[in-house]
Design an enzyme around this catalytic site. Structure first.
Site, PDB file in Angstrom:
ATOM      1  N   TYR A 104       0.813  -1.207   0.000  1.00 47.38           N
ATOM      2  CA  TYR A 104       0.000   0.000   0.000  1.00 47.38           C
ATOM      3  C   TYR A 104       0.855   1.268   0.000  1.00 47.38           C
ATOM      4  O   TYR A 104       1.899   1.338   0.656  1.00 47.38           O
ATOM      5  CB  TYR A 104      -0.915   0.034   1.225  1.00 47.38           C
ATOM      6  CG  TYR A 104      -2.095  -0.917   1.173  1.00 47.38           C
ATOM      7  CD1 TYR A 104      -2.378  -1.688   0.053  1.00 47.38           C
ATOM      8  CD2 TYR A 104      -2.942  -1.050   2.268  1.00 47.38           C
ATOM      9  CE1 TYR A 104      -3.463  -2.552   0.024  1.00 47.38           C
ATOM     10  CE2 TYR A 104      -4.037  -1.918   2.254  1.00 47.38           C
ATOM     11  CZ  TYR A 104      -4.277  -2.664   1.125  1.00 47.38           C
ATOM     12  OH  TYR A 104      -5.348  -3.526   1.111  1.00 47.38           O
ATOM     13  N   HIS A 170      -1.716 -11.874   0.198  1.00 46.27           N
ATOM     14  CA  HIS A 170      -2.531 -10.862  -0.482  1.00 46.27           C
ATOM     15  C   HIS A 170      -3.226 -11.407  -1.734  1.00 46.27           C
ATOM     16  O   HIS A 170      -4.389 -11.108  -1.993  1.00 46.27           O
ATOM     17  CB  HIS A 170      -1.652  -9.674  -0.856  1.00 46.27           C
ATOM     18  CG  HIS A 170      -2.385  -8.382  -0.965  1.00 46.27           C
ATOM     19  ND1 HIS A 170      -1.800  -7.158  -0.712  1.00 46.27           N
ATOM     20  CD2 HIS A 170      -3.665  -8.092  -1.297  1.00 46.27           C
ATOM     21  CE1 HIS A 170      -2.684  -6.190  -0.880  1.00 46.27           C
ATOM     22  NE2 HIS A 170      -3.827  -6.735  -1.255  1.00 46.27           N
TER      23      HIS A 170
END
Length: 374
Positions: A104, A170
């Site tokens: 991120y 993820h």
């Protein structure tokens, strides 16, 4: 003895205001939690009745339950300049579940989230590290045992923490070497990333080419994923992660991983889910396996284009049924928003949620969905 340990743990959590609530729809505050299923050694699977409270690892050591607030705060796309202040604002609002990831913010968000937690501790917003449930995610560029362990160590260094409460895979497959190559293949119709993510999930094929590295053979994807999970199992045993989980996994991904996993099940499967893309079969499968489903993009998808929204009939936040439901639940004392309706929709389906916003007003709005009518 195990029961006594669980009682002590739950007593400690209750003293901090946390409560165990079996179903998301029964939650009434940001401190109401689900008890994550602890993974057990596969050799003990025949004796394992799915439990949301306890389990054993392959060292036959008893584990305390891990409580996770049903409603958390997401940090996707906050960016470097907002991640610290927004996360601190969320903690000030009362959120005690923070969701972030290695990738991120161009790999800057974890650093800023770590700073926000330290700010909260210094200013008395948090009395101890134990008061916040923190999730981070291994990035798909780092699949494999050694690469994943290094990825976690770097995440912990960035966060300034000794452990995370949840470490999540993820994506089920490794990434492309380059986006231009992917786009070129897609344009000429090569069977790689020319389908939408929804189509990939709906046909339930374990298609490795959706997220495959350049030059990687199809039969190499599942073994590589298994090595990543092996790293996660070791991180769990070592105490670097209090729970281990997956994200964006289909039913077939889960079935394939289970065949090679030593510890099972994953505590969570974080998936996109909203009325346009409910993923009912996947949610049902996860719940039968003892896997908590955590929904993201609950407001109708976070990366949609104008063409996508037009094909679907418009944005969910502007959909007539959603607006009508918001009006029905509004009164002279309170105006219910379409966003609150969509978040409550996910909660009613027994999904944990991690809505994201940088607005303190929206943070408060997202936290006031517990008393909406079913």
């Amino acid at each position: 003895r195990a029961k006594g340990k669980r009682s002590l743990y739950e007593l400690r959590m209750r003293r901090m205001g946390f409560q165990l609530v079996n179903r998301a729809s029964e939650a009434r505050s940001l401190l109401d939690c689900v008890a994550l299923t602890a993974p057990v050694h596969q050799s003990a699977a025949s004796a394992f009745a799915v439990s949301s409270a306890s389990g054993i690892d392959d060292g036959d050591q008893e584990r305390q339950p891990v409580l996770m607030p049903w409603v958390g705060y997401g940090t996707y796309r906050l960016g470097k300049n907002k991640s610290r202040s927004a996360t601190l604002a969320a903690l000030n609002t009362g959120y005690r579940h923070i969701d972030t990831a290695f990738v991120y913010g161009g790999q800057t968000t974890e650093i800023e989230v770590g700073k926000a937690i330290q700010d909260a501790l210094q200013h008395g917003v948090l009395q101890s590290r134990e008061e916040v449930f923190l999730t981070t995610k291994q990035w798909r560029e780092h699949h494999g045992y050694e690469a994943s362990m290094k990825c976690l160590d770097l995440s912990l260094e960035r966060l300034g923490l000794e452990y995370v409460d949840c470490w999540m895979m993820h994506w089920p497959g490794p990434c492309w070497k380059s986006k231009p190559k992917r786009d070129k293949d897609a344009a000429r119709g090569t069977k790689r990333d020319h389908r939408t993510s929804e189509e990939s999930c709906e046909d339930e094929q374990d298609d490795p080419w959706v997220y495959a590295k350049e030059g990687m053979r199809e039969d190499e994807i599942a073994p590589l994923r298994a090595e990543t999970w092996r790293a996660m199992e070791d991180a769990y045993r070592q105490g670097k992660a209090r729970s281990i989980a997956v994200s964006n996994f289909t039913i077939q991904h889960l079935k394939t991983l289970k065949q090679t996993a030593t510890l099972w099940p994953p505590a969570i499967n974080q998936i996109e889910s909203h009325p346009y893309y409910p993923q009912n079969d996947l949610i049902e499968y996860c719940q039968k396996e003892g896997i908590v489903v955590q929904a993201y993009a609950t407001l109708g998808g976070q990366d949609g284009t104008k063409a996508k929204w037009k094909a679907l009939g418009g944005k969910l936040l502007e959909a007539t049924p959603v607006i009508d439901a918001a009006k029905r639940q509004s009164n002279s004392d309170r105006t219910v928003t379409p966003a609150q309706i969509l978040l409550r929709w996910a909660i009613q389906r027994n999904c944990a949620i991690v809505p994201k916003t940088s607005s303190p007003a929206r943070m408060k709005e997202n936290a006031t969905i517990f008393d909406l009518e079913e």
